[in-house]
Scaffold this active site. Sequence first.
Site, PDB file in Angstrom:
ATOM      1  N   HIS A 242      -1.766  -1.024   3.501  1.00 46.08           N
ATOM      2  CA  HIS A 242      -1.606  -1.421   2.100  1.00 46.08           C
ATOM      3  C   HIS A 242      -0.159  -1.779   1.757  1.00 46.08           C
ATOM      4  CE1 HIS A 242      -5.679  -0.172   1.263  1.00 46.08           C
ATOM      5  NE2 HIS A 242      -5.446   1.062   1.632  1.00 46.08           N
TER       6      HIS A 242
HETATM    7  O1  RIB Z   1      -4.536   2.116  -2.792  1.00 49.69           O
HETATM    8  C1  RIB Z   1      -3.538   2.125  -1.836  1.00 49.69           C
HETATM    9  C2  RIB Z   1      -2.264   2.712  -2.401  1.00 49.69           C
HETATM   10  O2  RIB Z   1      -2.534   4.057  -2.767  1.00 49.69           O
HETATM   11  C3  RIB Z   1      -1.102   2.776  -1.438  1.00 49.69           C
HETATM   12  O3  RIB Z   1       0.086   2.543  -2.132  1.00 49.69           O
HETATM   13  C4  RIB Z   1      -1.147   4.176  -0.924  1.00 49.69           C
HETATM   14  O4  RIB Z   1       0.119   4.634  -0.499  1.00 49.69           O
HETATM   15  C5  RIB Z   1      -1.685   4.950  -2.091  1.00 49.69           C
HETATM   16  O5  RIB Z   1      -0.678   5.329  -2.960  1.00 49.69           O
END
Ligand code: RIB
Length: 318
Positions: A242
């Site tokens: 992500h």
């Molecule tokens: O949904 C993914 C996000 O949520 C990323 O930033 C991960 O680190 C969590 O915080």
Amino acid sequence: MKKVIIDCDPGIDDAMAILLAHRCKDLEILGITTVHGNADIENTTANTLHLRNVFNIDAPVHQGAGLPLNGVELAYPTFVHGDDGMGDTGDVQSDASADSTEAEQFIVDTIRANPHEVTIITLGRLTNLARALTIAPELATLTKEVVIMGGAFGENQFRGNVSPCAEANIYGDPDAADAVCLAGWQKTFVGLDVTMLVVVDPQRQAKFRQSDDTACQFIGRISEFYNNFYTSIGYTEGFPMHDASAVAYVIAPELFRVQTGPVRVATNGIAKGETILNREPAREYVEDHWADIPAANVCIGVEAAGVLDVYEHTILGP
Ligand code: RIB
Ligand code: CA
């Protein structure tokens, strides 16, 4: 060199993102700000200080918000990132302290000192950014761009990871996210629509673990916990990258396809945290909460292999 501030909640994938930004020769990290999210603010700050040490980063760390704007603490996702927010490897230790200037003030001061030059990359909840805006509404026009890992717009069937319609970073402080949407800065959402397609497979994970570089080994170690979580919910090909995808967008935006339009966030009710793009801004609706809202870029497509290659080649070398 592109000047960046990284606002984050380490977080296993935040750690991956910070290493990518640090090792990219085209980016200069002016500072790292922390926010509650994957763990409480004390942990996310301690984790960031540890990362600064392990990765040998020469930039200040500023602690930010410990609660969302509404003041209500949410449960932390220990099942995704571990009790310590960093995979519970026992590695995390830091005697260092964060800089005495709070995150939101650091953001304001840095943007004012570098008008139109700084990109803010947010990898967690948007609380610090919303608070910075209340101190200095002019930030919206002085910031070069805000790149947000957050949201889910239904492209590629991805709509949410904490509810059927909400992504974690937006759900964790929807009021802050909507405030960021209302402000007139150049902004881009790198949401689940694309990040769920950027999957770090076991072969790439092994390269990190087996590298002779201590920072890459650390990424390899902590990401085992993250991979186990995704395996437990049925992802057999690896884990989605992500936060580092948002950094990759800053490095190589040509790897992403975007759609542009006004975005709002549902701040309460069963759709709390849903990010909604008005795909037909010229149309007249009976009820229109998107009218006159500044447009955002929303990533709707990605060359996933290209992003993964950028990641691997930047942190491990060509
Ligand atoms: O949904 C993914 C996000 O949520 C990323 O930033 C991960 O680190 C969590 O915080
Ligand atoms: Ca994060």
